[in-house]
Design a protein around this motif. Structure first.
Motif, PDB file in Angstrom:
ATOM      1  N   ASP A   1      13.283  19.547  25.511  1.00  0.00           N
ATOM      2  CA  ASP A   1      12.895  19.081  26.841  1.00  0.00           C
ATOM      3  C   ASP A   1      12.665  20.234  27.830  1.00  0.00           C
ATOM      4  OD1 ASP A   1      15.474  19.871  27.455  1.00  0.00           O
ATOM      5  OD2 ASP A   1      16.187  17.882  28.012  1.00  0.00           O
ATOM      6  N   ASN A   2      12.462  21.445  27.276  1.00  0.00           N
ATOM      7  CA  ASN A   2      12.181  22.628  28.108  1.00  0.00           C
ATOM      8  C   ASN A   2      13.163  22.779  29.271  1.00  0.00           C
ATOM      9  OD1 ASN A   2      10.036  23.685  26.655  1.00  0.00           O
ATOM     10  ND2 ASN A   2       8.575  22.311  27.642  1.00  0.00           N
ATOM     11  N   SER A   3      14.442  22.794  28.907  1.00  0.00           N
ATOM     12  CA  SER A   3      15.472  22.949  29.928  1.00  0.00           C
ATOM     13  C   SER A   3      16.544  23.904  29.420  1.00  0.00           C
ATOM     14  CB  SER A   3      16.091  21.598  30.281  1.00  0.00           C
ATOM     15  OG  SER A   3      16.790  21.072  29.167  1.00  0.00           O
ATOM     16  N   TYR A   4      17.472  24.221  30.290  1.00  0.00           N
ATOM     17  CA  TYR A   4      18.617  25.023  29.885  1.00  0.00           C
ATOM     18  C   TYR A   4      19.855  24.436  30.530  1.00  0.00           C
ATOM     19  CZ  TYR A   4      17.853  27.237  34.419  1.00  0.00           C
ATOM     20  OH  TYR A   4      17.674  27.465  35.750  1.00  0.00           O
ATOM     21  N   HIS A   5      20.982  24.660  29.893  1.00  0.00           N
ATOM     22  CA  HIS A   5      22.246  24.102  30.355  1.00  0.00           C
ATOM     23  C   HIS A   5      23.290  25.201  30.333  1.00  0.00           C
ATOM     24  CE1 HIS A   5      20.318  20.213  29.756  1.00  0.00           C
ATOM     25  NE2 HIS A   5      19.944  20.663  28.574  1.00  0.00           N
ATOM     26  N   PHE A   6      23.915  25.438  31.481  1.00  0.00           N
ATOM     27  CA  PHE A   6      24.997  26.414  31.521  1.00  0.00           C
ATOM     28  C   PHE A   6      26.184  25.854  30.764  1.00  0.00           C
ATOM     29  CE2 PHE A   6      22.381  27.971  34.923  1.00  0.00           C
ATOM     30  CZ  PHE A   6      22.467  29.338  34.734  1.00  0.00           C
ATOM     31  N   ILE A   7      26.810  26.705  29.982  1.00  0.00           N
ATOM     32  CA  ILE A   7      27.971  26.291  29.201  1.00  0.00           C
ATOM     33  C   ILE A   7      29.171  27.129  29.641  1.00  0.00           C
ATOM     34  CG2 ILE A   7      26.620  25.371  27.280  1.00  0.00           C
ATOM     35  CD1 ILE A   7      27.035  27.971  25.771  1.00  0.00           C
ATOM     36  N   PRO A   8      30.378  26.596  29.474  1.00  0.00           N
ATOM     37  CA  PRO A   8      31.558  27.262  30.041  1.00  0.00           C
ATOM     38  C   PRO A   8      32.025  28.512  29.307  1.00  0.00           C
ATOM     39  CG  PRO A   8      32.195  25.241  28.917  1.00  0.00           C
ATOM     40  CD  PRO A   8      30.690  25.290  28.928  1.00  0.00           C
ATOM     41  N   ARG A   9      31.544  28.713  28.081  1.00  0.00           N
ATOM     42  CA  ARG A   9      31.979  29.897  27.343  1.00  0.00           C
ATOM     43  C   ARG A   9      30.892  30.336  26.373  1.00  0.00           C
ATOM     44  NH1 ARG A   9      33.291  29.219  22.248  1.00  0.00           N
ATOM     45  NH2 ARG A   9      33.559  27.149  21.424  1.00  0.00           N
ATOM     46  N   ILE A  10      31.027  31.563  25.931  1.00  0.00           N
ATOM     47  CA  ILE A  10      30.103  32.106  24.948  1.00  0.00           C
ATOM     48  C   ILE A  10      30.482  31.535  23.590  1.00  0.00           C
ATOM     49  CG2 ILE A  10      29.371  34.236  23.804  1.00  0.00           C
ATOM     50  CD1 ILE A  10      30.014  35.644  26.494  1.00  0.00           C
ATOM     51  N   PRO A  11      29.526  31.037  22.834  1.00  0.00           N
ATOM     52  CA  PRO A  11      29.863  30.504  21.508  1.00  0.00           C
ATOM     53  C   PRO A  11      30.177  31.653  20.535  1.00  0.00           C
ATOM     54  CG  PRO A  11      27.503  30.454  21.842  1.00  0.00           C
ATOM     55  CD  PRO A  11      28.101  30.912  23.144  1.00  0.00           C
ATOM     56  N   SER A  12      31.017  31.378  19.565  1.00  0.00           N
ATOM     57  CA  SER A  12      31.272  32.372  18.522  1.00  0.00           C
ATOM     58  C   SER A  12      30.016  32.492  17.657  1.00  0.00           C
ATOM     59  CB  SER A  12      32.478  31.987  17.671  1.00  0.00           C
ATOM     60  OG  SER A  12      32.195  30.838  16.923  1.00  0.00           O
ATOM     61  N   TYR A  13      29.939  33.529  16.856  1.00  0.00           N
ATOM     62  CA  TYR A  13      28.725  33.767  16.081  1.00  0.00           C
ATOM     63  C   TYR A  13      28.394  32.587  15.169  1.00  0.00           C
ATOM     64  CZ  TYR A  13      25.021  35.683  13.336  1.00  0.00           C
ATOM     65  OH  TYR A  13      23.808  35.872  12.737  1.00  0.00           O
ATOM     66  N   ASP A  14      29.402  31.974  14.555  1.00  0.00           N
ATOM     67  CA  ASP A  14      29.149  30.912  13.575  1.00  0.00           C
ATOM     68  C   ASP A  14      28.926  29.533  14.196  1.00  0.00           C
ATOM     69  OD1 ASP A  14      29.174  32.595  11.341  1.00  0.00           O
ATOM     70  OD2 ASP A  14      31.357  32.583  11.322  1.00  0.00           O
ATOM     71  N   GLU A  15      29.060  29.417  15.529  1.00  0.00           N
ATOM     72  CA  GLU A  15      28.796  28.127  16.160  1.00  0.00           C
ATOM     73  C   GLU A  15      27.308  27.869  16.247  1.00  0.00           C
ATOM     74  OE1 GLU A  15      31.144  26.901  19.668  1.00  0.00           O
ATOM     75  OE2 GLU A  15      32.228  28.776  19.334  1.00  0.00           O
TER      76      GLU A  15
END
Length: 151
Positions: A137-151
């Motif tokens: 949907d050509n959007s972005y969403h701020f997330i509360p933390r950086i994902p680990s490499y394997d996420e």
């Protein structure tokens, strides 16, 4: 040597040396000594954090990755790749005294128009912002933390 501020990142042992013309820091991703600037101070702490805390393989990270945007050569501060070589994350760094603004996000979004990474991160060493790109949907969403490499 100039004193650099304590960051909102884990303390890390960095290789620093004084040359005749400048203070230099060893960049393990580029495999060379580079001039130590406030932005480089943030970069070296941040890549160490990605490796130690989130298990990002050093072999899949690149600093100062060259790209072409609208016919102009640019450099992404750090790009993290998936194992298949496609970009997973683009990171843009600013010096600790530089405010993270819309202009900074606009810069990283322009880079992402070429790279199509899954995540964009902006950090000045004090504040870190991470967003996930949704290409459906050509959007972005701020997330509360950086994902680990394997996420």
């Amino acid at each position: 040597m100039k004193k650099y501020p304590e960051l909102n990142l884990p303390v890390v042992a960095l290789r620093i040396r004084e040359d005749n013309d400048a203070t230099r820091i060893f960049d393990p991703l580029r495999g060379k000594w580079v001039v130590l600037t406030p932005e480089e101070w943030v970069r070296q702490h941040f890549i160490s954090w990605l490796y130690n805390e989130y298990h990002y393989p050093v072999s899949l990270m690149a600093n100062e990755a060259g790209i072409e945007v609208n016919g102009t050569r640019k450099r992404c501060d750090t790009v993290v790749f998936h194992r298949d070589g496609t970009p997973k994350i683009i990171v843009e760094y600013k010096a600790p005294d530089i405010e993270i603004s819309q202009t900074v996000f606009d810069q990283i979004v322009r880079y992402n128009m070429e790279l199509h990474a899954d995540y964009l991160i902006v950090s000045n060493g004090m504040q870190h912002y991470c967003c996930r790109i949704d290409y459906r949907d050509n959007s972005y969403h701020f997330i509360p933390r950086i994902p680990s490499y394997d996420e």
